[in-house]
Design an enzyme around this catalytic site. Structure first.
Site, PDB file in Angstrom:
ATOM      1  N   ASP A  45       1.307  19.899  60.811  1.00 42.93           N
ATOM      2  CA  ASP A  45       2.764  19.689  59.980  1.00 42.93           C
ATOM      3  C   ASP A  45       2.502  19.501  58.391  1.00 42.93           C
ATOM      4  O   ASP A  45       1.638  19.493  57.741  1.00 42.93           O
ATOM      5  CB  ASP A  45       3.582  18.650  60.402  1.00 42.93           C
TER       6      ASP A  45
ATOM      7  N   ASP B 112       8.099  17.331  57.746  1.00 45.73           N
ATOM      8  CA  ASP B 112       8.743  15.865  57.699  1.00 45.73           C
ATOM      9  C   ASP B 112       9.068  15.674  56.439  1.00 45.73           C
ATOM     10  O   ASP B 112       8.516  15.680  55.449  1.00 45.73           O
ATOM     11  CB  ASP B 112       7.528  14.933  58.182  1.00 45.73           C
TER      12      ASP B 112
ATOM     13  N   ASP C  53       3.977  16.755  55.465  1.00 48.78           N
ATOM     14  CA  ASP C  53       4.678  15.705  55.127  1.00 48.78           C
ATOM     15  C   ASP C  53       4.992  15.704  53.672  1.00 48.78           C
ATOM     16  O   ASP C  53       4.110  15.441  52.855  1.00 48.78           O
ATOM     17  CB  ASP C  53       3.975  14.402  55.549  1.00 48.78           C
TER      18      ASP C  53
HETATM   19  N1  CTP Z   1       4.502   8.519  59.921  1.00 49.51           N
HETATM   20  C1  CTP Z   1       5.328   7.703  59.780  1.00 49.51           C
HETATM   21  N2  CTP Z   1       6.301   7.586  60.842  1.00 49.51           N
HETATM   22  C2  CTP Z   1       6.784   8.652  61.810  1.00 49.51           C
HETATM   23  C3  CTP Z   1       5.709   9.576  61.608  1.00 49.51           C
HETATM   24  C4  CTP Z   1       4.643   9.432  60.862  1.00 49.51           C
HETATM   25  O1  CTP Z   1       5.047   6.488  59.375  1.00 49.51           O
HETATM   26  N3  CTP Z   1       7.810   8.581  62.598  1.00 49.51           N
HETATM   27  C5  CTP Z   1       3.083   8.386  59.157  1.00 49.51           C
HETATM   28  C6  CTP Z   1       1.817   8.210  60.222  1.00 49.51           C
HETATM   29  O2  CTP Z   1       1.514   6.867  60.418  1.00 49.51           O
HETATM   30  C7  CTP Z   1       0.639   8.882  59.200  1.00 49.51           C
HETATM   31  C8  CTP Z   1       1.673   9.912  58.402  1.00 49.51           C
HETATM   32  O3  CTP Z   1       2.942   9.660  58.384  1.00 49.51           O
HETATM   33  O4  CTP Z   1       0.311   8.048  58.387  1.00 49.51           O
HETATM   34  C9  CTP Z   1       1.425  11.181  58.645  1.00 49.51           C
HETATM   35  O5  CTP Z   1       1.633  11.515  59.939  1.00 49.51           O
HETATM   36  P1  CTP Z   1       1.356  12.942  60.786  1.00 49.51           P
HETATM   37  O6  CTP Z   1       1.602  14.026  59.993  1.00 49.51           O
HETATM   38  O7  CTP Z   1       1.597  12.626  62.103  1.00 49.51           O
HETATM   39  O8  CTP Z   1      -0.276  13.036  60.702  1.00 49.51           O
HETATM   40  P2  CTP Z   1      -1.277  13.619  59.620  1.00 49.51           P
HETATM   41  O9  CTP Z   1      -2.247  12.595  59.356  1.00 49.51           O
HETATM   42  O10 CTP Z   1      -0.709  14.139  58.448  1.00 49.51           O
HETATM   43  O11 CTP Z   1      -2.112  14.651  60.450  1.00 49.51           O
HETATM   44  P3  CTP Z   1      -1.703  16.025  60.695  1.00 49.51           P
HETATM   45  O12 CTP Z   1      -2.610  16.951  59.832  1.00 49.51           O
HETATM   46  O13 CTP Z   1      -2.060  16.633  62.031  1.00 49.51           O
HETATM   47  O14 CTP Z   1      -0.221  16.247  60.410  1.00 49.51           O
HETATM   48 MN    MN Z   2       0.902  15.595  58.930  1.00 48.78          MN
HETATM   49 MN    MN Z   3       4.111  14.275  59.951  1.00 44.69          MN
END
Ligand code: CTP
Ligand code: MN
Ligand code: MN
Ligand code: MN
Length: 355
Positions: free
Chosen positions: A205, A299, A207
């Site tokens: 995703d 996000d 962020d």
């Molecule tokens: N996070 C958070 N609260 C949430 C979702 C995520 O604080 N409800 C934080 C997670 O702890 C993480 C960061 O946001 O540190 C990113 O989360 P995520 O997008 O799920 O993972 P990524 O490390 O970005 O890996 P990916 O490439 O799979 O997205």
């Molecule tokens: Mn992510």
């Molecule tokens: Mn995320």
């Protein structure tokens, strides 16, 4: 040999947040296996076991080279008997029979499939499995199944959402958000967090943190940004949550989760991509092959500038790094860290006892 061993052992600290971890994992043959067992444990409701496998995998991820001997393994922190046995098995045989068995299990495969749907957690996936559902087709065709709007969107865009997002796509989306945000509020600061901020080349995703140098100016911005993007047809799904920071810390708060309380939207964007016309073999002109967009999970998190450093740290990840950082703060420093603040629990106790 043994003097060197002691030095090497002391080079791998016990807390994940104290270790440098290279971007490329030299030990994926082991970490993939451990992560499979971690998933399997969580599917069975054993969160403690699940975390133990994650811990062991995280130690191996931090190594600069591939593990080759059992002696090296014995010098590493964070390994329980079970994780050790799995790695040992792979060192000896090239694979783990236990892991092979797990990946063949119908329940494991189904739970993995279902929990990969946006909006579907362990509980829902398990309920569907118990009801005899096994495939996305089963979910799509089921008459009696009641899906949330989020799950409906997750199911509808399943294929796109399970394709990796590239860094270029993430940058494009950040730019889209920035442009719209600036049209409402010049000076808005947009930051790409998550895996991309850690240097990853792809992710599941995008962020994005949103803030403004003047405290309070960020309030109300997100709904305008989403509304504008929506009117341009760029939003496939969104779920705006208002800031709940003050509710969460009010005396009558029932909130016990470790989730943060920022205003946010967990959304799905419709991202234009280069069309496939001209692709070799693109003879048929079915709607699927001429689709010139891709669904991407985004996000969006809004933070006042006063909490921005903690939000940035908390949203950069990885999940395990954050968990370890908070465990370190609590155990070693007697301080509480979350995505809003870092504070001394001793001082808070003193303040409470004096009031
Ligand atoms: N996070 C958070 N609260 C949430 C979702 C995520 O604080 N409800 C934080 C997670 O702890 C993480 C960061 O946001 O540190 C990113 O989360 P995520 O997008 O799920 O993972 P990524 O490390 O970005 O890996 P990916 O490439 O799979 O997205
Ligand atoms: Mn992510
Ligand atoms: Mn995320
Ligand atoms: Mn063997």
């Amino acid at each position: 040999h043994s003097d060197v061993d002691v030095v090497v052992a002391s080079l791998v600290p016990a807390y994940g947040c104290q270790r440098r971890t290279p971007l490329t994992n030299k030990n994926c043959i082991f970490t993939d296996a451990l992560e499979t067992l971690s998933k399997e444990a969580s599917f069975c409701g054993s969160d403690g076991r699940s975390l133990a496998f994650i811990r062991a995998a995280s130690v191996l991820r931090s190594l600069p080279s591939t593990l080759t001997t059992i002696e090296e393994l014995n010098r590493l922190p964070g390994f329980g008997e079970h994780s050790k046995r799995v790695v040992q098995e792979i060192l000896e045989d090239g694979f783990s029979a236990e892991v092979e068995r797990v990946t063949q299990k119908e329940k494991y495969q189904t739970m993995k499939l279902f929990t990969n749907i946006f909006g579907v957690g362990m509980k829902t996936a398990n309920r569907w499995y118990q009801e005899g559902l096994r495939s996305l087709g089963d979910l799509r065709n089921s008459q009696k199944l009641k899906l949330s709007k989020q799950q409906e969107a997750g199911l509808q865009h399943y294929e796109d959402l399970n394709m990796p997002v590239s860094r270029a796509e993430a940058d494009l989306i950040a730019k889209m958000v920035e442009e719209v945000a600036h049209s409402f509020l010049p000076g808005t600061i947009i930051t790409l967090a998550g895996g991309f901020r850690r240097g990853k080349l792809s992710g599941h995703d995008v962020d994005i943190l949103i803030t403004h140098a003047q405290e309070g100016r960020e309030e109300g911005l997100l709904s305008k940004v989403i509304g504008q993007l929506q009117s341009q047809g760029l939003i496939l799904y969104h779920d705006l949550k208002r800031n709940s920071y003050h509710d969460a810390f009010s005396p009558d708060s029932k909130s016990t989760s470790n989730m943060d309380h920022f205003e946010r939207s967990f959304s799905i964007f419709r991202l234009k991509v280069a069309s496939h016309i001209g692709d070799i073999g693109a003879r048929d002109h079915s709607p699927e092959s001429s689709k010139d967009w891709k669904a991407v999970r985004v996000d969006l998190v809004v933070t006042p500038i006063s909490q921005y450093p903690y939000a940035l740290l908390g949203w950069t990840g990885s999940k395990h790094f954050e968990r370890e950082l908070r465990r370190f703060s609590c155990n070693e420093k007697k301080m509480v860290l979350n995505s809003h603040a870092l504070y001394d629990t001793v001082e808070v106790q003193v303040a409470i006892s004096q009031s």
